[in-house]
Design a protein around this motif. Sequence first.
Motif, PDB file in Angstrom:
ATOM      1  N   ALA A 418       0.828  -1.206   0.000  1.00 19.36           N
ATOM      2  CA  ALA A 418       0.000   0.000   0.000  1.00 19.36           C
ATOM      3  C   ALA A 418       0.864   1.259   0.000  1.00 19.36           C
ATOM      4  O   ALA A 418       0.561   2.245  -0.685  1.00 19.36           O
ATOM      5  CB  ALA A 418      -0.925  -0.004   1.215  1.00 19.36           C
ATOM      6  N   TYR A 422       0.936   3.985  -3.023  1.00 18.96           N
ATOM      7  CA  TYR A 422       0.634   5.400  -2.769  1.00 18.96           C
ATOM      8  C   TYR A 422       1.777   6.287  -3.248  1.00 18.96           C
ATOM      9  O   TYR A 422       1.556   7.314  -3.914  1.00 18.96           O
ATOM     10  CB  TYR A 422       0.390   5.624  -1.280  1.00 18.96           C
ATOM     11  N   ARG A 469     -10.821   8.713   5.688  1.00 20.81           N
ATOM     12  CA  ARG A 469     -11.117   7.434   6.336  1.00 20.81           C
ATOM     13  C   ARG A 469     -10.013   6.430   6.013  1.00 20.81           C
ATOM     14  O   ARG A 469      -9.483   6.438   4.903  1.00 20.81           O
ATOM     15  CB  ARG A 469     -12.456   6.872   5.855  1.00 20.81           C
ATOM     16  N   ARG A 471      -8.318   3.101   4.722  1.00 15.18           N
ATOM     17  CA  ARG A 471      -8.592   1.925   3.881  1.00 15.18           C
ATOM     18  C   ARG A 471      -8.024   0.742   4.644  1.00 15.18           C
ATOM     19  O   ARG A 471      -6.811   0.475   4.604  1.00 15.18           O
ATOM     20  CB  ARG A 471      -7.908   2.071   2.529  1.00 15.18           C
ATOM     21  N   TRP A 472      -8.879   0.073   5.370  1.00 15.98           N
ATOM     22  CA  TRP A 472      -8.395  -0.962   6.297  1.00 15.98           C
ATOM     23  C   TRP A 472      -7.685  -2.097   5.564  1.00 15.98           C
ATOM     24  O   TRP A 472      -6.852  -2.794   6.160  1.00 15.98           O
ATOM     25  CB  TRP A 472      -9.556  -1.496   7.133  1.00 15.98           C
ATOM     26  N   SER A 473      -7.975  -2.264   4.285  1.00 17.07           N
ATOM     27  CA  SER A 473      -7.279  -3.292   3.521  1.00 17.07           C
ATOM     28  C   SER A 473      -5.800  -2.961   3.328  1.00 17.07           C
ATOM     29  O   SER A 473      -5.003  -3.831   2.973  1.00 17.07           O
ATOM     30  CB  SER A 473      -7.942  -3.474   2.149  1.00 17.07           C
ATOM     31  N   ASP A 474      -5.423  -1.696   3.588  1.00 14.55           N
ATOM     32  CA  ASP A 474      -4.023  -1.282   3.470  1.00 14.55           C
ATOM     33  C   ASP A 474      -3.232  -1.535   4.754  1.00 14.55           C
ATOM     34  O   ASP A 474      -2.038  -1.225   4.807  1.00 14.55           O
ATOM     35  CB  ASP A 474      -3.929   0.205   3.125  1.00 14.55           C
TER      36      ASP A 474
END
Length: 529
Positions: A418, A422, A469, A471-474
């Motif tokens: 992630a 980014y 918010r 991105r909890w998948s990151d």
Amino acid sequence: MSSTEKKRVPHVIIVGAGLAGISTAIQLKRQLGFENFTIYEKASAVGGTWRDNTYPGCGSDVPGHWYSLSTDLNPRWSTYYVDQPEIRAYWEDLYQKYNLPSHTKLGYGVVSAEWDSDSQLYRVVVRNTETGEETQAEANILIYAIGGFMSPLFPKDIEGVEKFRGLTWHSAQWRHDVDLKGKRVGVIGNGCSAAQFVPEISVDPSVEVINFCRTPQWYIPRANFRNIIMARSDIVSLIFNKDNKRLLAMTKKTLSRYIAMTAPRDQVAALTPDYTPGCKRIIVDPGYLESLHRPNVSLRWDAIKGIVENGIELKTGEIVPLDVIIFGTGYCLEPTDLRVQGRRETIHEYFASKGGPTAYIGTCMPGFPNCFTILGPNVATGHASVIFSQEAQIGLVSQLIQPIIQGKAKSFEVTEEATDEYNTWLQKRLTRSVWTECNSYYQVGGQKETRITATFPGPVGLFWWLALRPRWSDFRGVAGEAWEKQRRKDNMKKRGILVLVLALAAGLGFVVHNQSLYEVVRRIKSVVL
């Protein structure tokens, strides 16, 4: 797990009691209702940059309202561009209002921190700056709020300061005990700080000011757009994209005209840059160009060879006699106080592997669970106040640490994938920015061939959106399985409710309170999601 461990409240350490540290502490209290935190500040007072910089004319070069915390807006700034004493007083008032002295240890600096994977916490070494005594502390969450300007910067290519028989200092360490009356003062540098104090110290005609300049700067006049600050700032951000050639040409023409109209005619050519506006920080002119008309102010563009006993020697061989030399040469942005050992390496080792400071939304790095940096790499936008960007970061951090504070997880760490994704996106956008066209403190080592690490390539509104918010998948969590399961369950419920309501709205085709279906759907989505 023992009953004592179950009841143990996580401890948060905030490093630094400048504006970022104060803002973080306030949000811990307001957003999370959390009190078990300690602020370590190595200085004897709070305020950070606005505590240290007290030179004549020191003030904000962005509108004062950008220096109000969103939770405590200040409609009573005395001027549009606020001076240092007023900014410092505002933040000290907030520090007292939220009872932060009870959480703060002044005169204590964090020397280092090391992550203990078994215990899921940081073991922190703290040093008393007066006695040198070191103690140990523990933190489940570590937030570095040490700011962007780390220490005064002295040009490495100007040697011989120790030879000078007069007085020397940096603008960030102003000597208020020295009366400049009747003295010949050499000012090295013509950036934002020098542009503020040169007009102030030259008001006295007995003070002769010789300003040694290396590179010309772009200036804009001070103006008042009190009611559209954010909109105006995000529009201004367009000039930082070099694809906007027509806008950049128009900007260059406008700023060149301002210099020509304001500066002495014989200095206009030397004062007008040949690089694109925005490549270096644009100076909001505090009266610097006007002050150049004074008979006691002069500019020298010849390169400096070094400092000698009685003044400054130029590369032409000329020696300019001086009584005082003041460095207005900016600040070091290298985060030397960021000494953290993560799961497998130190933060500086991680930075080195990436070619310079690198982070996910400027806030966290892979391999460093529960460690966050406020005003980290690529956060400042170049056109707006960092206070707003810092608040966006703090909001993101608050959401990431909430499950830990509630005892529903032990740690969260951003993934390598992630972070790389980014920063690939970030650096690609930066290649289209004007910041690649000249040397500035935005880059590693101040060299345009290196990585840009200070600025964010876009409007401040975009940065806010990215940090809105998690991105909890990151992120990768530890001991948060039950919380993650509940989070997914809650999200499914929200989506189910949204689908049901939208289906009803579409099927019935109703209008609520004379509002269109589109408006109804928009409002429902904002509430449910």
